[in-house]
Design a protein around this motif. Structure first.
Motif, PDB file in Angstrom:
ATOM      1  N   GLY A 106      -3.631   3.707  -2.746  1.00  0.00           N
ATOM      2  CA  GLY A 106      -3.861   2.335  -3.185  1.00  0.00           C
ATOM      3  C   GLY A 106      -2.866   1.540  -2.995  1.00  0.00           C
ATOM      4  N   THR A 107      -3.172   0.047  -3.732  1.00  0.00           N
ATOM      5  CA  THR A 107      -2.261  -0.885  -3.589  1.00  0.00           C
ATOM      6  C   THR A 107      -1.261  -0.900  -4.969  1.00  0.00           C
ATOM      7  OG1 THR A 107      -3.439  -2.053  -1.960  1.00  0.00           O
ATOM      8  CG2 THR A 107      -1.914  -3.354  -3.230  1.00  0.00           C
ATOM      9  N   LEU A 108      -0.005  -1.007  -4.880  1.00  0.00           N
ATOM     10  CA  LEU A 108       0.739  -0.926  -6.056  1.00  0.00           C
ATOM     11  C   LEU A 108       1.231  -2.324  -6.406  1.00  0.00           C
ATOM     12  CD1 LEU A 108       2.089   1.234  -7.908  1.00  0.00           C
ATOM     13  CD2 LEU A 108       4.179   1.101  -6.375  1.00  0.00           C
ATOM     14  N   PHE A 109       1.284  -2.392  -7.892  1.00  0.00           N
ATOM     15  CA  PHE A 109       1.700  -3.690  -8.485  1.00  0.00           C
ATOM     16  C   PHE A 109       2.620  -3.498  -9.476  1.00  0.00           C
ATOM     17  CE2 PHE A 109      -2.479  -4.775  -6.568  1.00  0.00           C
ATOM     18  CZ  PHE A 109      -2.364  -6.071  -6.051  1.00  0.00           C
ATOM     19  N   PRO A 111       2.136  13.142  11.097  1.00  0.00           N
ATOM     20  CA  PRO A 111       0.950  13.936  11.137  1.00  0.00           C
ATOM     21  C   PRO A 111      -0.251  13.632  10.029  1.00  0.00           C
ATOM     22  CG  PRO A 111       2.720  15.119  10.286  1.00  0.00           C
ATOM     23  CD  PRO A 111       3.224  13.825  10.711  1.00  0.00           C
ATOM     24  N   ASP A 112       0.306  12.718   9.400  1.00  0.00           N
ATOM     25  CA  ASP A 112      -0.685  12.385   8.063  1.00  0.00           C
ATOM     26  C   ASP A 112      -0.267  10.737   7.661  1.00  0.00           C
ATOM     27  OD1 ASP A 112       1.393  12.160   6.207  1.00  0.00           O
ATOM     28  OD2 ASP A 112       1.198  14.532   6.196  1.00  0.00           O
ATOM     29  N   ALA A 113      -1.242  10.268   6.950  1.00  0.00           N
ATOM     30  CA  ALA A 113      -1.108   8.695   6.827  1.00  0.00           C
ATOM     31  C   ALA A 113       0.022   8.390   5.933  1.00  0.00           C
ATOM     32  CB  ALA A 113      -2.231   8.196   5.883  1.00  0.00           C
ATOM     33  N   ALA A 114       0.915   9.492   5.223  1.00  0.00           N
ATOM     34  CA  ALA A 114       1.988   9.438   4.420  1.00  0.00           C
ATOM     35  C   ALA A 114       3.342   9.181   5.192  1.00  0.00           C
ATOM     36  CB  ALA A 114       2.264  10.567   3.553  1.00  0.00           C
ATOM     37  N   ALA A 115       3.263   9.585   6.437  1.00  0.00           N
ATOM     38  CA  ALA A 115       4.357   9.559   7.476  1.00  0.00           C
ATOM     39  C   ALA A 115       4.895   8.015   7.854  1.00  0.00           C
ATOM     40  CB  ALA A 115       4.121  10.246   8.551  1.00  0.00           C
ATOM     41  N   ILE A 116       6.125   7.701   7.204  1.00  0.00           N
ATOM     42  CA  ILE A 116       6.518   6.653   7.356  1.00  0.00           C
ATOM     43  C   ILE A 116       6.640   5.975   8.846  1.00  0.00           C
ATOM     44  CG2 ILE A 116       9.099   7.240   7.392  1.00  0.00           C
ATOM     45  CD1 ILE A 116       7.488   4.038   5.766  1.00  0.00           C
ATOM     46  N   GLN A 133      11.326   2.195  -5.165  1.00  0.00           N
ATOM     47  CA  GLN A 133      11.271   2.907  -4.126  1.00  0.00           C
ATOM     48  C   GLN A 133       9.959   3.963  -4.198  1.00  0.00           C
ATOM     49  OE1 GLN A 133      14.901   4.732  -3.644  1.00  0.00           O
ATOM     50  NE2 GLN A 133      15.918   2.900  -2.366  1.00  0.00           N
ATOM     51  N   TYR A 134       9.425   4.111  -2.796  1.00  0.00           N
ATOM     52  CA  TYR A 134       8.626   5.227  -2.940  1.00  0.00           C
ATOM     53  C   TYR A 134       9.576   6.476  -2.483  1.00  0.00           C
ATOM     54  CZ  TYR A 134       4.644   8.055  -0.612  1.00  0.00           C
ATOM     55  OH  TYR A 134       3.671   9.128  -0.201  1.00  0.00           O
ATOM     56  N   TYR A 135       9.233   7.715  -3.199  1.00  0.00           N
ATOM     57  CA  TYR A 135      10.024   8.606  -2.751  1.00  0.00           C
ATOM     58  C   TYR A 135       9.160  10.038  -2.627  1.00  0.00           C
ATOM     59  CZ  TYR A 135      14.629   7.468  -4.600  1.00  0.00           C
ATOM     60  OH  TYR A 135      15.959   7.075  -4.836  1.00  0.00           O
ATOM     61  N   VAL A 136       9.710  10.996  -1.818  1.00  0.00           N
ATOM     62  CA  VAL A 136       8.889  12.058  -1.742  1.00  0.00           C
ATOM     63  C   VAL A 136      10.214  13.272  -1.964  1.00  0.00           C
ATOM     64  CG1 VAL A 136       7.895  13.749  -0.130  1.00  0.00           C
ATOM     65  CG2 VAL A 136       7.585  11.333   0.160  1.00  0.00           C
ATOM     66  N   ASN A 137       9.806  13.813  -3.222  1.00  0.00           N
ATOM     67  CA  ASN A 137      10.809  14.822  -3.954  1.00  0.00           C
ATOM     68  C   ASN A 137      12.250  14.030  -3.697  1.00  0.00           C
ATOM     69  OD1 ASN A 137       8.847  16.580  -4.106  1.00  0.00           O
ATOM     70  ND2 ASN A 137       9.934  18.160  -2.667  1.00  0.00           N
ATOM     71  N   GLY A 138      12.379  12.786  -3.779  1.00  0.00           N
ATOM     72  CA  GLY A 138      13.492  12.009  -3.962  1.00  0.00           C
ATOM     73  C   GLY A 138      14.379  11.718  -2.652  1.00  0.00           C
ATOM     74  N   GLU A 139      13.781  12.356  -1.299  1.00  0.00           N
ATOM     75  CA  GLU A 139      14.728  11.864  -0.491  1.00  0.00           C
ATOM     76  C   GLU A 139      13.669  12.064   1.075  1.00  0.00           C
ATOM     77  OE1 GLU A 139      17.319  15.172   0.119  1.00  0.00           O
ATOM     78  OE2 GLU A 139      15.938  16.774  -0.396  1.00  0.00           O
ATOM     79  N   ALA A 140      14.505  11.904   2.255  1.00  0.00           N
ATOM     80  CA  ALA A 140      13.577  12.255   3.457  1.00  0.00           C
ATOM     81  C   ALA A 140      13.627  13.651   3.564  1.00  0.00           C
ATOM     82  CB  ALA A 140      14.458  11.639   4.261  1.00  0.00           C
ATOM     83  N   ASP A 176       0.917  -1.008  -0.149  1.00  0.00           N
ATOM     84  CA  ASP A 176      -0.056  -0.008  -0.175  1.00  0.00           C
ATOM     85  C   ASP A 176       0.865   1.294   0.049  1.00  0.00           C
ATOM     86  OD1 ASP A 176      -2.177  -1.669   0.182  1.00  0.00           O
ATOM     87  OD2 ASP A 176      -2.324  -1.478   2.469  1.00  0.00           O
ATOM     88  N   VAL A 177       0.506   2.217  -0.739  1.00  0.00           N
ATOM     89  CA  VAL A 177       1.080   3.737  -0.764  1.00  0.00           C
ATOM     90  C   VAL A 177       0.206   4.534  -0.648  1.00  0.00           C
ATOM     91  CG1 VAL A 177       3.194   2.713  -2.209  1.00  0.00           C
ATOM     92  CG2 VAL A 177       0.960   3.577  -3.408  1.00  0.00           C
ATOM     93  N   SER A 178       0.755   5.694  -0.216  1.00  0.00           N
ATOM     94  CA  SER A 178      -0.026   6.949   0.000  1.00  0.00           C
ATOM     95  C   SER A 178       0.175   8.276  -0.953  1.00  0.00           C
ATOM     96  CB  SER A 178      -0.142   7.519   1.557  1.00  0.00           C
ATOM     97  OG  SER A 178      -0.492   6.552   2.556  1.00  0.00           O
ATOM     98  N   ALA A 179      -0.906   8.854  -1.440  1.00  0.00           N
ATOM     99  CA  ALA A 179      -0.554   9.913  -2.269  1.00  0.00           C
ATOM    100  C   ALA A 179      -0.525  11.219  -1.699  1.00  0.00           C
ATOM    101  CB  ALA A 179      -1.915  10.022  -3.230  1.00  0.00           C
ATOM    102  N   ILE A 180       0.534  11.830  -1.751  1.00  0.00           N
ATOM    103  CA  ILE A 180       0.789  13.035  -1.091  1.00  0.00           C
ATOM    104  C   ILE A 180       1.433  13.801  -1.927  1.00  0.00           C
ATOM    105  CG2 ILE A 180       0.965  11.965   1.180  1.00  0.00           C
ATOM    106  CD1 ILE A 180       4.012  12.653   0.991  1.00  0.00           C
ATOM    107  N   THR A 181       1.614  15.343  -1.803  1.00  0.00           N
ATOM    108  CA  THR A 181       2.587  16.035  -2.653  1.00  0.00           C
ATOM    109  C   THR A 181       4.106  15.755  -2.539  1.00  0.00           C
ATOM    110  OG1 THR A 181       1.034  18.080  -1.939  1.00  0.00           O
ATOM    111  CG2 THR A 181       3.319  18.414  -3.015  1.00  0.00           C
ATOM    112  N   GLY A 182       4.294  15.426  -3.979  1.00  0.00           N
ATOM    113  CA  GLY A 182       5.680  15.206  -4.113  1.00  0.00           C
ATOM    114  C   GLY A 182       6.058  13.549  -3.925  1.00  0.00           C
ATOM    115  N   GLY A 183       4.933  12.712  -3.645  1.00  0.00           N
ATOM    116  CA  GLY A 183       5.288  11.342  -3.669  1.00  0.00           C
ATOM    117  C   GLY A 183       5.121  10.679  -4.951  1.00  0.00           C
ATOM    118  N   THR A 184       6.304   9.810  -5.267  1.00  0.00           N
ATOM    119  CA  THR A 184       6.270   9.275  -6.573  1.00  0.00           C
ATOM    120  C   THR A 184       7.008   7.695  -6.293  1.00  0.00           C
ATOM    121  OG1 THR A 184       8.600  10.054  -6.728  1.00  0.00           O
ATOM    122  CG2 THR A 184       7.047  11.448  -7.720  1.00  0.00           C
ATOM    123  N   ILE A 185       7.169   7.046  -7.339  1.00  0.00           N
ATOM    124  CA  ILE A 185       7.744   5.790  -7.376  1.00  0.00           C
ATOM    125  C   ILE A 185       8.799   5.809  -8.243  1.00  0.00           C
ATOM    126  CG2 ILE A 185       7.454   3.339  -7.763  1.00  0.00           C
ATOM    127  CD1 ILE A 185       5.701   4.280  -5.359  1.00  0.00           C
TER     128      ILE A 185
END
Length: 719
Positions: A498-501, A588-593, A547-554, A379-388
């Motif tokens: 959603g769930t990623l395949f 603070p949101d569902a995207a926080a690892i 990988q799940y990225y957020v602007n490419g880094e932590a 499962d992955v979460s959609a947030i601003t800057g979130g990519t694969i």
């Protein structure tokens, strides 16, 4: 080989406490044993904490004792310890109780560091040092011997128990009915019921991959040590972890303040299996006096007043996606296991591990849309800057003899592989896909499972070379061509949760060199098809990833601050206490690892809970905010230090988990040593107090940063 106590003896202390000391060989070639002479001190047990820090976290301990070797057999054991692997030899200390039986007092792994042998006859003195094992956890990652999936959450208690049981190496010394782990924790929220039978450590969970970092350029993952994971849990909960009186303890520091008061302090005990088998209220307080006597020469001092307490909570970071299941077409969905290695992508039959083919009955052939390989990535979460981000190397090989090629009509043939691939995101209302296209990656679009939703790599010919030495092929299982092809791309932002395949398949065709325009597609049941391997090997190279990225880094975090404002104004004097970086907390949101989820007995929360309280009272806080308040409460007026020695006058117990009342104030042991023969504790005690002065609070959100070399929307594809 067996577990045998090779060297053993017992002694009785000045206060008539009898200890039995054993050097245990966990891989003994013999059952032979010997009674060895011990030094006059019996043993010294030392606990190591940070200086002037009431909230140290993980507290390692060690035991030092002298033995006097008198015969060759005992010398042989000492010599074996010098060269043994860590964890093989252990030091077991037991204490005699009423009725004449023994119970575990302390257990640890003996180090190779033994003093040099003197060039003299027997007896010879040797000093042995054993450690509880906590400090050695800094030498291994938190995943060693524990198969944590990178996207899964785990109960906090199990993260602690797994490290102690599976990584320390001494858990075999506890029987099935023995107390193994003792917890005293009392932070709850509106989901976790406050009850002696409900351990908040068992009602919370988070993803330990919060304790890992991913390099945004190379994709290399660095996992923190097992020590850092345990210490991070302790720090976040305001607790200490140590071994004392024969079991492990996880105790919140401020709980000592409430012992004996109108506020109940709850304990829970566990077996090695993790089963809770006792719970209730506890009071660990002792009083200095005729039984526990303060010796001359002690000093009193004060920890400084705290002006401010701050903690940084890293909330969002890149993380490697796990490979959870795989399925060929409509076949059986199969779980990835350790036998599959680390994340292989098997498009045809198996993969090559050096010169050796690796296949399994569950591996198949993905040679079309309806027969594609589907790998579930979680499962992955959609947030601003979130990519694969995708980066994998693919290869191919033929596991065929010359006779096989003749039988399969593969002689004088040219082969072409056409590779198709896409990512599929299954949301609550629709399914979207994207895939590499030329030098870019397509946008996320709603598609059905057709060839239109796949895109392919260029065709790669694999020619048959006349005169090729087939025996060499058989021996080395070499690929026909030595080329490997890299698949690398980064998607647009995820459009929804959603769930990623990962979906992929390959079409393999062949043609006769005499009639090159005539192409024949090789079917999965054709002769020789089961000897074609097309694959991406297990991801043993850290530069490969999905990988799940957020602007490419932590890139995101929060800073929590509690300030000393007794009259509404921040005091001018005092020092600042920095907890450091924490890697799990409230949302603070569902995207926080590192989001910490709570359990109400039937379902888990969404991890954004901001209603945390301590010891049954207080204002609702975020998890990390509560921590800063708890630390400040205990030192906003300073805290006393007692530095001296306490002698136990009879067989009464005084353990490291006991607080001690001295001149009307309760103190908690910190950096301490216990001499068993003289029944004496020596070192520093810190005052245990919780004040109710006014505090100020602030939460600062750290905005998403950007790596200028890797921006969202920049899509790179290499084939």
């Amino acid at each position: 080989m067996a577990i045998v106590s090779r060297l053993t003896n017992e002694f009785t202390s000045n206060a008539s406490v009898t200890y039995q000391v054993s050097v245990v060989d966990t891989d003994s070639p013999s059952s032979a044993t010997s009674v060895v002479n011990l030094g006059d001190n019996g043993f010294d047990l030392t606990y190591q904490t940070d200086t002037d820090d009431r909230f140290t976290g993980v507290i390692p301990s060690e035991v030092v004792l002298d033995v006097f070797v008198t015969v060759a057999f005992e010398q042989a054991i000492i010599n074996a310890i010098r060269i043994a692997d860590y964890k093989r030899f252990q030091l077991k200390i037991e204490k005699k109780i009423s009725g004449g039986s023994y119970e575990l007092f302390w257990i640890g792994n003996i180090l190779n560091d033994i003093n040099a042998e003197q060039d003299e006859g027997f007896p010879r003195r040797f000093t042995l040092t054993a450690i509880c094992g906590l400090s050695q956890l800094s030498e291994i990652t938190y995943t060693e011997d524990i198969n944590y999936l990178d996207i899964s959450t785990y109960v906090t208690f199990e993260l602690i128990r797994n490290a102690l049981k599976l990584q320390i190496g001494t858990s075999a010394n506890w029987g099935g009915s023995d107390t193994y782990l003792y917890t005293v924790v009392d932070w709850t929220n509106d989901l976790i019921p406050r009850s002696s039978g409900v351990d908040p450590l068992g009602y919370t969970r988070f993803n330990p991959f919060a304790f890992a970092t991913t390099d945004p350029d190379t994709g290399i993952i660095t996992r923190q040590s097992a020590f850092e994971l345990l210490n991070g849990i302790c720090k976040a909960w305001g607790a200490r972890l140590f071994q004392s009186d024969g079991y492990w303890h996880f105790i919140q520091v401020n709980s000592y303040h409430y012992m004996g008061s109108a506020t109940d302090v709850f304990f829970r005990t566990y077996k090695t299996t993790g089963t809770i088998f006792n719970f209730g209220t506890v009071d660990y307080r002792k009083t200095e006096g005729s039984t526990y006597t303060r010796l001359a020469g002690a000093t009193f001092d004060t920890l400084p007043i705290l002006r401010q307490v701050s903690a940084k909570y890293d909330t969002i970071k890149a993380f490697d996606l796990p490979f959870i299941t795989y399925q060929y077409g409509s076949g059986t969905e199969t779980d990835f296991t350790s036998s599959d290695g680390s994340k292989p992508i098997i498009t045809w039959n198996g993969y090559m591990n050096g010169p050796n083919p690796v296949d399994a009955t569950s591996y198949g052939i993905a040679n079309g849309v309806t027969q594609c390989l589907k790998i579930k990535l979680g499962d992955v979460s959609a947030i601003t800057g979130g990519t694969i981000s995708f980066k994998r190397v693919f290869s191919n090989a033929f596991n065929l003899t010359q006779a096989d090629f003749v039988t399969a009509n593969f002689m004088n043939q040219s082969f072409v592989i056409k590779h198709y691939m896409r990512l599929r995101l299954v949301g609550s209302s629709d399914t979207k896909t994207c895939c590499p296209v030329g030098n870019e990656c397509s946008p996320w679009e709603t598609n059905t499972i057709t060839t239109n939703s796949f895109n392919s790599a260029p065709q790669f010919p694999i020619p048959y070379t006349p005169g090729f030495t087939w025996n060499l092929l058989i021996n080395n299982y070499s690929p026909i061509n030595n080329e490997e092809y890299l698949v690398e791309f980064e998607t647009d932002e995820l459009p929804n949760d959603g769930t990623l395949f990962l979906d992929t398949f390959c079409i393999v065709t062949r043609n006769d060199l005499d009639t090159p325009t005539v192409l024949t597609t090789i079917g999965s049941s054709d002769t020789g098809a089961d000897e074609i391997f097309i694959f991406s090997r297990p991801d043993t190279n850290d530069e490969q990833h999905i990988q799940y990225y957020v602007n490419g880094e932590a890139v995101a975090g929060q800073i929590f601050e509690a300030t000393n404002t007794p009259s509404g104004t921040l005091i001018e004097n005092g020092t600042e206490y920095e907890v450091g970086d924490l890697f799990f907390g409230s949302g603070p949101d569902a995207a926080a690892i590192g989001k910490i989820e709570s359990y109400n007995g039937s379902v888990w929360s969404n991890a954004t809970n901001a209603t945390w309280d301590s010891y049954g009272s207080g204002t609702d806080y975020r998890f990390t905010q509560l921590l800063t308040e708890e630390i400040l409460k205990g030192q906003d007026e300073g805290a006393g230090i007692f530095n001296g020695s306490i002698k136990i006058r009879d067989t009464s117990e005084l353990n490291y988990f006991n607080s001690l009342s001295i001149d009307g104030k309760y103190y908690l042991p910190s950096q301490m040593s216990f001499n068993a023969n003289h029944d004496t504790w020596s070192g520093e005690y810190y005052e245990v107090i919780v004040n109710s002065n006014t505090q100020g609070f602030s939460i600062t959100d750290l905005p998403l940063g950007k790596d200028e070399n890797k921006k969202v929307g920049k899509k790179i594809t290499s084939w």
